[in-house]
Design a protein around this motif. Structure first.
Motif, mmCIF file in Angstrom:
data_model
loop_
_atom_site.group_PDB
_atom_site.id
_atom_site.type_symbol
_atom_site.label_atom_id
_atom_site.label_comp_id
_atom_site.label_asym_id
_atom_site.label_seq_id
_atom_site.Cartn_x
_atom_site.Cartn_y
_atom_site.Cartn_z
ATOM 1 N N ALA A 239 3.827 1.939 9.572
ATOM 2 C CA ALA A 239 3.547 0.891 10.567
ATOM 3 C C ALA A 239 2.088 0.453 10.483
ATOM 4 N N ARG A 240 1.206 1.409 10.291
ATOM 5 C CA ARG A 240 -0.217 1.077 10.207
ATOM 6 C C ARG A 240 -0.507 0.171 9.009
ATOM 7 N N ALA A 241 0.186 0.452 7.904
ATOM 8 C CA ALA A 241 -0.036 -0.356 6.696
ATOM 9 C C ALA A 241 0.316 -1.823 6.938
ATOM 10 N N LEU A 242 1.179 -2.077 7.917
ATOM 11 C CA LEU A 242 1.633 -3.450 8.152
ATOM 12 C C LEU A 242 0.691 -4.246 9.058
ATOM 13 N N MET A 243 -0.295 -3.562 9.659
ATOM 14 C CA MET A 243 -1.188 -4.253 10.601
ATOM 15 C C MET A 243 -1.901 -5.443 9.964
ATOM 16 N N LEU A 244 -2.158 -5.360 8.658
ATOM 17 C CA LEU A 244 -2.893 -6.452 8.006
ATOM 18 C C LEU A 244 -1.968 -7.513 7.424
ATOM 19 N N ASN A 245 -0.663 -7.394 7.696
ATOM 20 C CA ASN A 245 0.292 -8.327 7.079
ATOM 21 C C ASN A 245 0.093 -8.359 5.566
ATOM 22 N N PRO A 246 0.221 -7.227 4.905
ATOM 23 C CA PRO A 246 -0.164 -7.180 3.489
ATOM 24 C C PRO A 246 0.815 -7.928 2.586
ATOM 25 N N GLY A 247 0.302 -8.322 1.419
ATOM 26 C CA GLY A 247 1.161 -8.922 0.407
ATOM 27 C C GLY A 247 1.689 -7.865 -0.541
ATOM 28 N N VAL A 248 0.936 -6.773 -0.668
ATOM 29 C CA VAL A 248 1.316 -5.677 -1.565
ATOM 30 C C VAL A 248 1.149 -4.363 -0.817
ATOM 31 N N VAL A 249 2.179 -3.511 -0.863
ATOM 32 C CA VAL A 249 2.078 -2.171 -0.265
ATOM 33 C C VAL A 249 2.257 -1.133 -1.369
ATOM 34 N N LEU A 250 1.332 -0.185 -1.433
ATOM 35 C CA LEU A 250 1.403 0.900 -2.409
ATOM 36 C C LEU A 250 1.826 2.168 -1.669
ATOM 37 N N LEU A 251 2.916 2.768 -2.083
ATOM 38 C CA LEU A 251 3.409 3.969 -1.399
ATOM 39 C C LEU A 251 3.311 5.161 -2.337
ATOM 40 N N ASP A 252 2.532 6.161 -1.941
ATOM 41 C CA ASP A 252 2.326 7.339 -2.785
ATOM 42 C C ASP A 252 3.219 8.478 -2.299
ATOM 43 N N GLU A 253 4.227 8.814 -3.071
ATOM 44 C CA GLU A 253 5.170 9.902 -2.749
ATOM 45 C C GLU A 253 5.694 9.789 -1.317
ATOM 46 N N PRO A 254 6.325 8.685 -0.969
ATOM 47 C CA PRO A 254 6.725 8.521 0.439
ATOM 48 C C PRO A 254 7.732 9.551 0.924
ATOM 49 N N SER A 255 8.534 10.130 0.013
ATOM 50 C CA SER A 255 9.580 11.048 0.482
ATOM 51 C C SER A 255 9.067 12.477 0.649
ATOM 52 N N LEU A 256 7.800 12.701 0.303
ATOM 53 C CA LEU A 256 7.266 14.067 0.318
ATOM 54 C C LEU A 256 7.409 14.703 1.706
ATOM 55 N N GLY A 257 8.103 15.818 1.754
ATOM 56 C CA GLY A 257 8.226 16.575 3.006
ATOM 57 C C GLY A 257 9.242 16.003 3.986
ATOM 58 N N LEU A 258 10.018 14.999 3.573
ATOM 59 C CA LEU A 258 10.985 14.402 4.503
ATOM 60 C C LEU A 258 12.390 14.959 4.276
ATOM 61 N N ASP A 259 13.148 15.081 5.365
ATOM 62 C CA ASP A 259 14.535 15.515 5.215
ATOM 63 C C ASP A 259 15.389 14.296 4.811
ATOM 64 N N PRO A 260 16.632 14.519 4.377
ATOM 65 C CA PRO A 260 17.456 13.397 3.882
ATOM 66 C C PRO A 260 17.593 12.249 4.871
ATOM 67 N N LYS A 261 17.721 12.574 6.154
ATOM 68 C CA LYS A 261 17.887 11.505 7.139
ATOM 69 C C LYS A 261 16.617 10.637 7.208
ATOM 70 N N ALA A 262 15.468 11.312 7.223
ATOM 71 C CA ALA A 262 14.197 10.578 7.272
ATOM 72 C C ALA A 262 14.002 9.754 6.000
ATOM 73 N N CYS A 263 14.476 10.285 4.864
ATOM 74 C CA CYS A 263 14.389 9.541 3.600
ATOM 75 C C CYS A 263 15.209 8.258 3.679
ATOM 76 N N ARG A 264 16.408 8.365 4.267
ATOM 77 C CA ARG A 264 17.260 7.166 4.384
ATOM 78 C C ARG A 264 16.586 6.115 5.270
ATOM 79 N N GLN A 265 15.962 6.584 6.359
ATOM 80 C CA GLN A 265 15.262 5.652 7.261
ATOM 81 C C GLN A 265 14.106 4.985 6.527
ATOM 82 N N LEU A 266 13.413 5.798 5.732
ATOM 83 C CA LEU A 266 12.279 5.275 4.978
ATOM 84 C C LEU A 266 12.741 4.202 3.990
ATOM 85 N N ALA A 267 13.842 4.506 3.286
ATOM 86 C CA ALA A 267 14.345 3.555 2.294
ATOM 87 C C ALA A 267 14.713 2.227 2.956
ATOM 88 N N SER A 268 15.338 2.295 4.132
ATOM 89 C CA SER A 268 15.713 1.036 4.787
ATOM 90 C C SER A 268 14.461 0.297 5.265
#
Lengths: 294, 243
Positions: free
Chosen positions: B148-177
């Protein structure tokens, strides 16, 4: 009963000044994980500056906070760029040694400039008190406490509610995380270090009115500051205030009810007991991960 | 469009981690960089966000070379990175953490206030936990706040570094959506992901990095179906790099 209340009043007044004295050191530790052992020397240097200015211009020494705090801010800013930044990027332990060295050098310079004799700032109200019923409020302690509380409130508001304060907290938590949102971490660290030394600058002006001092007083004050921030929680400003008031109360109560000679020792015993139960200090923050490891 | 041209980068006096990286990220796409540990995946993102200065080569955002600019300058150009670790500031509240996303535009108070309200509507967690300290959040909740914080600037490009790290499957699905929803708004996403299947399943394109060089680029679905991927990620190297 009156004696107990009087002791508590005195403890709270002294605690207010201790809070300011310790908050600067805690701020620096919180932001860059550097224990600034020169903070006691900066405090006493400011006390000497207050003494010299008071002698020269005959202004109220508590008003001289307006001169000593900005002056010490500049000293802190220069110290950071000249010594601390290089030392802490080399090795965190080097920063500790560097601040210890700076403390010794500052102590030596003070001895050269002002000598080793005891100095004190004694305005007209130094030995006067207000009386409320059977309670006495020493004027110097009362004024110093009020000034300390006002400065602390300003410092707290700065750290809590301004972009600068939040960037200081962000840089303290994660250097890369802060840089990734555009915070110039180097400048923020310099500002935080300088603010910490400025707090010592303000505290020095206050303590010059309350206690006599020599260059060697730095040892007593650095010990006191370390105790306060360890008790309150390293890196926590509200923790500094709580730790300072508790230590001041413990000193006052010990002096009144046990013996003045024990006034220095008993607070340290309290600290050991508290830390056994809460190693992070009274208001230190523990993350979920820390708790799961415990 | 982001184009990496002959990118060479490394840390301190150590040797180069990236040894001539060339690939392009199409505008509006989701591109996932995969590769074994030490391949230089996160280093690509660090050079792109300004945390690390390239030793050689270019990173072109459109036609502008952003390699070597400060993180603040790169943020102002609309490129935002969500880091792998320690992205949130635990002593600050959820609201403060999100608002700090607009730090480089901190003087635009009205705009920032309105943007925060929009984001709080998109992510209900932000509104629900606004006044709680970030230290009290779970791993998945922290990821949401970072996102959510990354979106504050209305970015054109978002870089995600290992977004699934430490997340359970449900949280991963939420992240993907969330990533897909973001991309549908026209945001270009470049992901580095250790969890290859998860990363490529979100992506349009895949980039395989090994030993600081690009080994292969293709559509994400093709990469997932490639039998060489198994060899690369479950031990050994691909046939192309074997002596």
């Amino acid at each position: 009963m009156t004696e107990l209340v009087q002791t508590l009043v005195f403890g709270v007044l002294v605690g207010g000044v201790y809070s300011l004295v310790a908050s600067g050191m805690n701020l620096v530790f919180g932001v860059m994980k550097v224990v600034n052992l020169a903070q006691g020397a900066m405090l006493i240097l400011s006390a000497y500056l207050t003494y010299s200015l008071w002698k020269a211009v005959d202004l109220d020494p508590l008003l001289l906070v307006l001169v000593t705090a900005p002056s010490m801010y500049v000293v802190g800013w220069a110290t950071y760029y000249l010594f601390i930044e290089r030392a802490r990027t080399t090795d965190p332990a080097m920063a500790l040694v560097t601040t210890f060295g700076l403390a010794l050098i500052t102590k030596g310079i003070m001895a050269l400039l002002w000598g080793n004799d005891q100095h004190a700032v004694t305005p007209a109200y130094a030995n006067r008190s207000f009386t409320l019923g059977s309670l006495h409020f020493p004027q110097a302690q009362l004024y110093a406490c009020l000034v300390a509380v006002a400065i602390l409130a300003g410092l707290y508001a700065l750290l809590r509610y301004t972009w600068l304060g939040q960037s200081v907290q962000a840089a303290a938590s994660s250097s890369d995380g802060a840089r990734l949102i555009g915070i110039e971490v180097r400048k923020v660290r310099a500002a935080a270090f300088a603010l910490g030394v400025a707090a010592a600058g303000a505290g020095g002006a206050l303590l010059s009115v309350l206690y006599p001092f020599t260059p060697s007083s730095t040892d007593h004050w650095i010990g006191l500051m370390l105790s306060i921030i360890v008790l309150g929680g390293m890196g926590s400003l509200p923790g500094s205030v709580l730790g300072a008031v508790l230590i001041a109360l413990a000193e006052s109560l010990t002096a009144a009810y046990i013996a003045p000679d024990w006034a220095t020792a008993v607070p340290y015993l309290v600290i050991i007991l508290v830390l056994l139960a809460r190693p992070q200090g009274l208001m230190g923050i523990r993350l979920r991960e820390d708790m799961s490891r415990a | 469009m982001i184009t990496f041209k002959g990118l060479v980068a490394g840390y301190g006096r150590a040797g180069d981690i990236l040894r001539g990286v060339d690939f392009a990220v199409a505008e509006g796409s989701i591109t996932c960089i995969v590769g074994p540990n030490g391949a230089g995946k996160s280093t690509v993102l660090k050079t792109c966000s300004g945390l690390l200065r390239p030793r050689k080569g270019q990173i072109l955002l459109g036609s502008q070379d952003i390699g070597g600019l400060t993180p603040a300058a790169i943020l102002r150009l609309g490129v935002v990175q969500v880091p792998q670790h320690h992205g949130l500031f635990p002593t600050l509240t959820v609201r403060e953490n999100v608002q700090l996303g607009a730090y480089v535009n901190r003087r635009q108070r009205e705009r920032n206030r309105a943007r925060y309200e929009e984001i709080a509507q998109i992510f209900p967690l932000i509104a629900e936990r606004a006044n709680d300290r970030a230290a009290s959040l779970s791993g998945g909740q922290r990821r949401t706040v970072e996102f959510a914080r990354a979106l504050m600037l209305n970015p054109g490009v978002v870089l995600l570094d290992e977004p699934s790290l430490g997340l359970d499957p449900k949280a991963c699905r939420q992240l993907a959506s969330s990533v897909k929803a973001l991309n549908q708004q026209g945001v270009t996403v470049l992901i580095v992901e250790q969890n290859v299947r998860f990363g490529l399943s979100m992506a349009d394109n895949g980039v395989v990095l090994e030993g600081g060089r690009v080994l292969h680029t293709s559509g994400a679905a093709e990469l997932l179906a490639d039998p060489d991927m198994g060899a690369l990620f479950f031990g050994g190297t691909t046939r192309e790099t074997q002596p």
